[in-house]
Design an enzyme around this catalytic site. Structure first.
Site, mmCIF file in Angstrom:
data_model
loop_
_atom_site.group_PDB
_atom_site.id
_atom_site.type_symbol
_atom_site.label_atom_id
_atom_site.label_comp_id
_atom_site.label_asym_id
_atom_site.label_seq_id
_atom_site.Cartn_x
_atom_site.Cartn_y
_atom_site.Cartn_z
ATOM 1 N N LEU A 94 -9.891 -5.698 11.851
ATOM 2 C CA LEU A 94 -11.043 -6.059 12.606
ATOM 3 C C LEU A 94 -10.673 -7.036 13.519
ATOM 4 O O LEU A 94 -11.279 -7.267 14.595
ATOM 5 C CB LEU A 94 -11.866 -6.797 11.359
ATOM 6 C CG LEU A 94 -12.308 -5.831 10.326
ATOM 7 C CD1 LEU A 94 -13.043 -6.407 9.305
ATOM 8 C CD2 LEU A 94 -13.152 -4.697 11.105
ATOM 9 N N ARG A 149 0.831 -1.240 0.145
ATOM 10 C CA ARG A 149 0.005 -0.106 0.028
ATOM 11 C C ARG A 149 0.759 1.162 0.015
ATOM 12 O O ARG A 149 0.437 2.282 -0.722
ATOM 13 C CB ARG A 149 -0.982 -0.058 1.122
ATOM 14 C CG ARG A 149 -1.964 -0.877 1.129
ATOM 15 C CD ARG A 149 -3.022 -0.769 2.444
ATOM 16 N NE ARG A 149 -3.821 -1.751 2.287
ATOM 17 C CZ ARG A 149 -4.612 -2.093 3.336
ATOM 18 N NH1 ARG A 149 -4.636 -1.555 4.470
ATOM 19 N NH2 ARG A 149 -5.804 -2.874 3.241
HETATM 20 C C1 LIG Z 1 -13.317 1.966 4.507
HETATM 21 C C2 LIG Z 1 -12.751 1.239 5.454
HETATM 22 C C3 LIG Z 1 -12.498 -0.333 5.176
HETATM 23 C C4 LIG Z 1 -11.933 -0.739 5.859
HETATM 24 N N1 LIG Z 1 -11.460 -2.271 5.806
HETATM 25 C C5 LIG Z 1 -10.985 -3.087 6.768
HETATM 26 C C6 LIG Z 1 -10.909 -4.456 6.309
HETATM 27 O O1 LIG Z 1 -11.311 -5.080 5.278
HETATM 28 N N2 LIG Z 1 -10.421 -5.282 7.302
HETATM 29 C C7 LIG Z 1 -9.958 -4.762 8.548
HETATM 30 O O2 LIG Z 1 -9.443 -5.657 9.131
HETATM 31 N N3 LIG Z 1 -10.031 -3.339 8.612
HETATM 32 C C8 LIG Z 1 -10.442 -2.762 7.962
HETATM 33 N N4 LIG Z 1 -10.846 -1.303 8.097
HETATM 34 C C9 LIG Z 1 -10.317 -0.792 9.441
HETATM 35 C C10 LIG Z 1 -11.393 -1.251 10.475
HETATM 36 O O3 LIG Z 1 -12.566 -0.992 10.122
HETATM 37 C C11 LIG Z 1 -10.980 -0.126 11.721
HETATM 38 O O4 LIG Z 1 -9.890 -0.170 12.106
HETATM 39 C C12 LIG Z 1 -11.578 -0.690 12.930
HETATM 40 O O5 LIG Z 1 -12.952 -1.283 12.668
HETATM 41 C C13 LIG Z 1 -12.005 0.058 14.007
HETATM 42 O O6 LIG Z 1 -12.771 -0.166 15.119
HETATM 43 P P1 LIG Z 1 -12.984 0.528 16.574
HETATM 44 O O7 LIG Z 1 -13.809 -0.353 16.992
HETATM 45 O O8 LIG Z 1 -11.521 0.665 17.162
HETATM 46 O O9 LIG Z 1 -13.334 1.808 16.138
HETATM 47 P P2 LIG Z 1 -14.799 2.517 15.505
HETATM 48 O O10 LIG Z 1 -15.453 1.311 14.588
HETATM 49 O O11 LIG Z 1 -14.384 3.368 14.645
HETATM 50 O O12 LIG Z 1 -15.732 3.049 16.490
HETATM 51 C C14 LIG Z 1 -15.677 4.089 17.360
HETATM 52 C C15 LIG Z 1 -16.741 4.300 18.386
HETATM 53 O O13 LIG Z 1 -16.419 5.185 19.284
HETATM 54 C C16 LIG Z 1 -17.393 6.265 19.308
HETATM 55 N N5 LIG Z 1 -16.709 7.519 19.447
HETATM 56 C C17 LIG Z 1 -15.899 8.337 18.910
HETATM 57 N N6 LIG Z 1 -15.595 9.234 19.400
HETATM 58 C C18 LIG Z 1 -16.208 9.374 20.451
HETATM 59 C C19 LIG Z 1 -16.560 10.317 21.524
HETATM 60 N N7 LIG Z 1 -15.795 11.478 21.510
HETATM 61 N N8 LIG Z 1 -17.597 10.215 22.401
HETATM 62 C C20 LIG Z 1 -18.323 9.071 22.250
HETATM 63 N N9 LIG Z 1 -18.238 8.084 21.293
HETATM 64 C C21 LIG Z 1 -17.246 8.324 20.636
HETATM 65 C C22 LIG Z 1 -18.018 5.982 17.891
HETATM 66 O O14 LIG Z 1 -19.517 6.630 18.216
HETATM 67 C C23 LIG Z 1 -18.133 4.651 17.540
HETATM 68 O O15 LIG Z 1 -19.008 4.033 18.304
HETATM 69 C C24 LIG Z 1 -11.238 -0.370 7.222
HETATM 70 C C25 LIG Z 1 -11.523 0.995 7.607
HETATM 71 C C26 LIG Z 1 -12.221 1.634 6.730
HETATM 72 C C27 LIG Z 1 -12.418 3.264 6.951
#
Ligand SMILES: Cc1cc2nc3c(=O)[nH]c(=O)nc-3n(C[C@H](O)[C@H](O)[C@H](O)COP(=O)(O)OP(=O)(O)OC[C@H]3O[C@@H](n4cnc5c(N)ncnc54)[C@H](O)[C@@H]3O)c2cc1C
Ligand code: HEM
Ligand code: HEM
Ligand code: SF4
Ligand code: F3S
Ligand code: FES
Lengths: 236, 685, 247
Positions: free
Chosen positions: B484, B369
């Site tokens: 994920l 990438r």
């Molecule tokens: C388009 C795209 C495609 C992707 N494809 C892949 C893939 O194929 N495989 C892979 O492994 N990864 C992939 N990724 C990466 C992966 O999706 C993310 O890194 C991962 O899902 C992040 O999960 P998380 O639970 O850490 O945060 P998130 O799912 O971003 O959740 C954040 C949470 O925090 C809450 N939040 C944030 N700030 C606040 C605040 N100040 N107050 C209260 N709540 C707040 C939000 O409401 C949300 O509920 C992709 C990412 C993107 C953008």
């Protein structure tokens, strides 16, 4: 039937107290009506066979089932079923109607319907029209019997011919048959869907076609007698 | 495609001697004491560490658990899975998210898949191999014991998800299908068409809602965390709660608990345009940072090479086109800058420059990438980019399927990529079956985040960080399909096992509303809100955000140089100063006010942006997705400096000096030690 | 292009709302619908009028946060979400009426923003498979025929946007509930709780104040994820089965 969102969870819900239970009631009672109108329509067509055949059919309505049932016994059973069905059908319809009104208290300024039939969106008004029609129809032909031409009401065949010789009454019936056709067109497939028989696209298409077929058959079949009377083909 | 077959060479081909290294960031930071992760049983071999830690972590019995409370901010894969699991264990849990439902967290957007070392294909996969690939893919900048644990629990994630009803792709025999993703040599990626993130998140969300019904979890949607409550009653600081704003009523509330988990996702939106959701923000992490939590490797961001290019200045976000497209598409630009506006189909074969195939003959279009991204930028900077001109530059390169269609037939391409092609058509109104797609790199993921130890606890006791919001497992770069995995590993399996050790000392004393720490936190939240609503300047919040994003992308994006980064720091400082004096936020604070929400987020992005630039300035090496112009091999490839930079940069907030000026941040280094793996330099020629 | 926008403005849940008319110039056909509203909001902000509140997050058609009734159609004229709708679907000089989802269980919070938490409560009432973390057998212990897995997947793609409710003349959420019941009901893991699930979810649906379905079919036509009407039949069938089993 609240108009604001709730925040609590229902505990121990019962299947019989759901909107789907009401829908099942409508579907079953609706299908009873469909069977009834099918049979009734077939009977009506006896008018084409002339006075005696028709009256014999009217008489047969009362003697069928004998001697197991007393005179007009079977007819009374059918009547009872129909009465129960109509009460159930109309009660459910009213409850669902009120729910639907409560679910959209603010109307859209602009609303398009892109994928639904007129029949489906007019079930309630159509049903109401049918209810009025049935009320009149019973007064007209069943009890107390009304002959709008002022003639006798004793002979069913003559009453039918007298009635439909009157153009406006024929019109009322034809409009009612249109309402019936539309009601069945949506009602039949809807009942299939409610009973859970249409879980694939193909089954759904088949049920829809069957609904249209039944609608045309029943509404068309019923309409023949009034039209032919008015046209002077069926006479006393 | 971050990881590639084993063509690596051992050792650094060329590097400065340790004494030569220039400290570009001198004057911008102070150095503090080094830190060590004290929770990882490093005396054990790597494969024994997790069992060892699970065993040594203290427990609370079920009756006691009911008296212990945990706040989980964020309901993405990490937050929802953690909250559900903690709820099942019997703790009293509160979760928060800014969306209207936990199900909408940005994890929902992940397309490609999730890795797990199941070896269902019998192709030689193993926990060790997944661990090895992750560390190597992260360019040897992740913490060994964390990456190993990630690989170890990956198998349980798939079991859990399947039991929840996540509809992964299956083969005709009814067993799970896998694909190979990100260029690795084994098939270990589980997927649900192009919607893997959605399906996994819905699984976790449903588990969470089940706990809500069971009464163990309470959800607060449309609530944004704006401050952390850290209480020090003599025995040292302890994280005890958060201050939130109800985004609908504007109410500022205090929530107190025995521990706080942040699972608030990544901060890619500091670049304004990214593949992140509109609301993705750094506020939760940044507020914790300001309260003392270290921020690890803030400059580590990942850039995805194949996103749909910017079409105009109105653009609000960028959409990712799956990496899998590079398996069949060929990337090129016209050789002659005069051809960039011509219909690509009319450009003769000999006038096209298939630059990846030219520069990297053995990997061609499948380079990782970071390399694909950087070369695309180079082509556009040379004036050979294609597509609409936005702010003077055409930012796009062709991704051409003509050859693949000729070779495999259109139906085969449709079956493989149909939904992606449709999405492309919907956004651009162009038909990629007829004309080549246009793609351009975009910010996609942030490896940096709050510093955590092996227990996922930050240096602030009682503050735990999970998912993309922490820094630990991915190093300087992330393999496809492993975010994920990390989110769910942290939430389902790691955190519930480590947090109990901390909670064993609880429940802690109640924190009254008039506790000075609470009063101070609430006051600072209120002060910011009042300020925004009373500046009444001339510029919208978005316009500042966009400008900040441009600065970050230009100077702290794919390629960075000391000169550019210094310039960026100056630009950010003066823009931030203007922002505080001249922003225009209408409406009030007692109702839904989206401009006000954005203003708070952008204010934090300004401070983060500056720290990212300082971190990037300090790290004078090219590694992972991060290329330093000063650190390259003779033929222009990334050059890492393991002897000088094999450490995690954990930044301590430098305080505030005067009117919203930031003090000098303090750098704490955590040395990276590899016992189970040997550091190698990547090479793709 | 130049547009006339009629947008529902409402200060908060308790306030009266009405349509306001705005003029917007220089709209590019490449803009998404929401980017067009962003431009309007910049214009309003500059003029000292509070921007229009509307929901969105992912802006790529997957989170289900965006909504909007556009000229009487949920998510507008194309089969997609509002965030993926582009201005090239409209013509220069068009008048576009934009209203919030209308349903009593989805009260308007402000302008075009509604509260859809009723959907979360429907899921709470049974839209899951009960399995505690760590209690799962090996993923290959339960083979699932591909066709069931595929159908489960199709129904699981619902994004919980609420367009089905917005489009249904009865304000019914049957498509949403049906999608979840069908998704979980297709899988062997989902069988144990099947009867309870359908009864509780429908009971909650009713309790929230959604209307009953009369099989009109507008919901499926509005659904951006093309959830078919099959799921409502399946929902009814499952409820009937639960009834037979005495639930
Ligand atoms: C388009 C795209 C495609 C992707 N494809 C892949 C893939 O194929 N495989 C892979 O492994 N990864 C992939 N990724 C990466 C992966 O999706 C993310 O890194 C991962 O899902 C992040 O999960 P998380 O639970 O850490 O945060 P998130 O799912 O971003 O959740 C954040 C949470 O925090 C809450 N939040 C944030 N700030 C606040 C605040 N100040 N107050 C209260 N709540 C707040 C939000 O409401 C949300 O509920 C992709 C990412 C993107 C953008
Ligand atoms: C001979 C008369 C009638 C016949 C044959 C008939 C038949 C049917 C059928 C088959 C249905 C479908 C049930 C379902 O959706 O599952 C139906 C629905 C309905 N009927 Fe009737 N019905 C008749 C009379 C009436 C009357 C008198 C009313 C009066 C109000 C009425 C109102 C409705 C309504 C509102 C529906 C709901 C639409 C729906 O559920 O799809 N019907 N009817
Ligand atoms: C043009 C069409 C119709 C004609 C010519 C017609 C004719 C008649 C006649 C002659 C009778 C009297 C039979 C008797 O009592 O001896 C009758 C009874 C009845 N009809 Fe019809 N009918 C028509 C349509 C309908 C429709 C559409 C319905 C229902 C929706 C209906 C429902 C009934 C009922 C319920 C009775 C009473 C049966 C009883 O209990 O005695 N009819 N009809
Ligand atoms: S069924 Fe379709 S329209 Fe309804 S909530 Fe789900 S995705 Fe939206
Ligand atoms: S439009 Fe409404 S009536 Fe039923 S089929 Fe769809 S929910
Ligand atoms: S904003 Fe996420 S679906 Fe539209």
């Amino acid at each position: 039937m609240t108009s604001v969102a709730t925040t609590d969870l229902v505990r121990g819900g019962r299947s019989t107290r759901t909107t789907i239970a009401l829908k099942l009631t409508m579907a079953v009672s609706g299908l009873v009506f469909v069977l009834w109108v099918l049979a009734h329509m077939y009977g009506n067509l006896k008018a084409f066979a002339g006075h005696d055949a028709f009256d014999e059919y009217a008489g047969h309505l009362r003697t069928m089932g004998q001697p197991i049932f007393p005179h007009a016994g079977a007819l009374w059973i059918i009547r009872a079923i129909l009465v129960v069905a109509i009460v159930a059908h109309v009660t459910s319809a009213v409850i669902l109607w009120r729910r639907a009104e409560g679910a959209r208290t603010t109307r859209y300024q602009v609303k398009k319907n892109k994928h639904s039939s007129l029949s489906s969106r007019t079930m309630r008004w159509g049903g109401l029209a049918l209810l009025l029609f049935i009320a009149w129809h019973l007064i007209n032909f069943s009890a107390p019997r009304v002959n709008v031409t002022g003639g006798s009401t004793a002979d069913p065949y003559d009453l039918v011919v007298d009635s439909f010789s009157t153009w406006w009454l024929t019109l009322v019936y034809l409009v009612a048959m249109l309402a019936l056709g539309m009601h069945i067109r949506h009602g039949f497939w809807s009942a299939c869907q409610t009973l859970g028989w249409t879980s694939t696209t193909r089954a759904r298409h088949r049920a829809k076609s069957a609904g249209i077929f039944l609608a045309v058959l029943i509404a068309g079949g019923f309409s023949l007698v009034p039209i032919f009377v008015l046209a002077g083909v069926i006479t006393k | 495609m971050t990881d590639m077959p084993d063509t690596t060479t051992t050792g650094n081909p060329s590097h400065d001697a340790p004494g030569d290294v220039v400290d570009d960031a001198a004057g911008y930071y102070r150095e503090g004491d080094p830190i060590a992760d004290t929770k990882s049983p490093d005396d054990q071999p790597v494969e024994r560490r997790w069992s060892e830690r699970k065993f040594s972590a203290r427990m609370a019995n079920p009756a006691k658990r009911r008296t212990l409370s945990v706040i989980v901010v964020g309901t993405g894969l990490a937050g929802a899975s953690a909250a559900a699991t903690l709820g099942e264990a019997g703790y009293q849990v509160k979760t928060f998210c800014y969306q209207d439902s936990p199900r909408r967290a940005h994890s929902i957007a992940a397309q490609g898949g999730i890795n797990a070392a199941k070896n269902y294909k019998g192709d030689g996969d193993s926990v060790y191999r997944l661990f090895y690939d992750t560390v190597k893919g992260g360019d040897y900048r992740s913490r060994e014991s964390n990456s190993y644990r990630l690989a170890e629990v990956s198998v349980n994630i798939i079991d859990q998800a399947v039991a929840q009803g996540v509809p992964f792709a299956r083969e005709y025999g009814g067993l799970l299908d896998n694909r190979s993703f990100g260029g690795v040599q084994v098939s270990r990626t589980f997927y649900a068409r192009g919607q893997t993130g959605q399906q996994l998140l819905i699984g976790a969300y449903q588990a969470l809602e089940r706990q809500v019904a069971a009464g163990t979890v309470e959800t607060f949607t449309r609530h944004e965390m704006l401050e952390l409550v850290v209480v020090d009653d003599g025995s040292g600081p302890r994280t005890r709660g958060i201050i939130t704003r109800d985004l609908v009523t504007g109410a500022i509330d205090t929530h107190i608990a025995d521990a706080v988990v942040l699972a608030t996702g990544g901060y890619g939106n500091v670049y304004y345009l990214s593949t992140n959701a509109m609301g993705s923000n750094v506020t939760a992490s940044w507020r914790a940072h300001r309260k003392g939590a270290f921020f690890g490797n803030p400059c580590y961001t990942q850039i995805h090479p194949t996103c749909i290019p910017v079409s105009g200045t109105h653009q609000s976000k960028l959409t990712l086109m799956s990496e899998s497209l590079r398996n069949d598409g060929r990337i090129w630009v016209p050789k002659d800058p005069a051809d960039v506006t011509r219909d690509p189909r009319d450009i003769a074969e000999e006038d096209r420059d298939y630059y990846l195939e030219r520069i990297y003959p053995s990997f061609g279009n499948l380079v990782p990438r970071d390399i694909a991204s950087r070369q695309a930028k180079n082509m556009c900077d040379e004036g050979r980019g294609v597509g609409p001109e936005v702010e003077g530059v055409r930012r796009g390169v062709y991704l051409d399927f003509a050859d693949a269609i000729a070779r495999l037939g259109r139906p085969a391409i449709e079956a493989k990529y149909g939904n992606l092609f449709d999405m492309y058509t919907r956004i651009t109104a162009e038909d990629p079956y007829q004309t080549p797609m246009r793609v351009y790199p975009a910010i996609h993921y942030t490896m940096g985040g709050l510093w955590v130890d092996y227990d996922l606890q930050s240096n602030l006791p009682g503050l735990f960080v999970a998912g993309e919001a922490n820094f630990s497992d991915q190093g300087a770069n992330r393999l496809g399909a492993s975010a994920l995995m990390q989110g769910l590993a942290d939430g389902y399996f790691v955190l519930p096992n480590t947090i109990r050790d901390y909670l064993a000392d609880g429940p802690f004393d109640t924190v009254p509303d008039d506790h000075p720490a609470v009063v101070e936190a609430r006051a600072s939240v209120q002060e910011r809100i009042d300020h925004f609503l009373t500046v009444n300047g001339t510029r919208s919040v978005d316009s500042y955000h966009r400008e900040l994003g441009n600065i970050m992308w230009e100077y702290c994006g794919m390629e960075r140089s000391a000169e550019g980064l210094r310039k960026a720091i100056d630009l950010i400082r003066s823009l931030r100063d203007d922002f505080w004096r001249n922003v225009k936020v209408l409406g009030d604070s007692e109702s839904l006010n989206q401009s006000l929400e954005k203003a708070g987020r952008v204010a934090d992005f300004f401070e983060l942006g500056e720290l990212m630039c300082i971190d990037a300035l300090h790290r004078r090496e090219s590694c992972g997705g991060h290329f330093r112009a000063e650190s390259q091999t003779e033929d222009g490839e990334a050059l890492r400096h393991d002897d000088t930079f094999a450490f995690v940069s954990a930044w301590e907030f430098g305080g505030e000096s005067g009117a919203r000026e930031l003090g000098t941040p303090v750098l704490h280094k955590e040395d990276l030690v590899y016992t189970a793996i040997e550091m190698k330099q990547r090479s793709y020629k | 292009m130049t547009l006339t926008l009629k947008i529902w403005r409402q200060a908060d849940a308790a306030a009266e709302g009405r349509l306001h008319t705005y003029q917007l110039d220089e709209v590019s056909p490449d803009m998404s619908f929401l980017e067009m509203l962003d431009v309007l909001n910049e214009q309003l902000n500059a003029a000292g009028e509070e921007p229009v509140a509307f929901d969105s997050d992912c802006r790529e058609g997957i989170c289900g946060m965006c909504s909007l009734m556009i000229n009487g159609e949920a998510h507008g004229p194309e089969v997609t979400t509002t965030c993926q709708l582009h201005m090239r679907s409209f013509a220069d000089g068009d008048t576009i009426t934009i209203e919030p989802w209308r349903a009593a269980p989805f009260p308007v919070l402000k302008d075009l923003v509604v509260d859809r938490s009723a959907f979360d409560r429907i899921i709470q009432s049974g839209g899951y498979i009960s399995v505690n973390t760590g209690a799962a057998p090996d993923a290959h212990a339960i083979p699932v025929p591909k066709q069931n897995a595929d159908r489960a997947f199709d129904m699981a793609t619902c994004i919980g946007c609420g367009a089905c409710v917005a489009a249904c003349p009865n304000g019914s959420a049957s498509l949403f509930v049906g999608a979840k019941v069908t998704h979980l009901g297709e899988l062997p893991q989902g069988q144990a709780e099947r009867d309870h699930r359908v009864v509780n979810m429908v009971a909650q649906h009713d309790h929230e104040g959604f209307g009953g379905c009369t099989n009109i079919g507008e919901c499926a036509a509005a659904c951006p994820k093309e959830i078919p009407l099959d799921v409502i039949s399946q929902l009814n069938r499952d409820l009937r089965a639960a009834m037979r089993h005495g639930h």
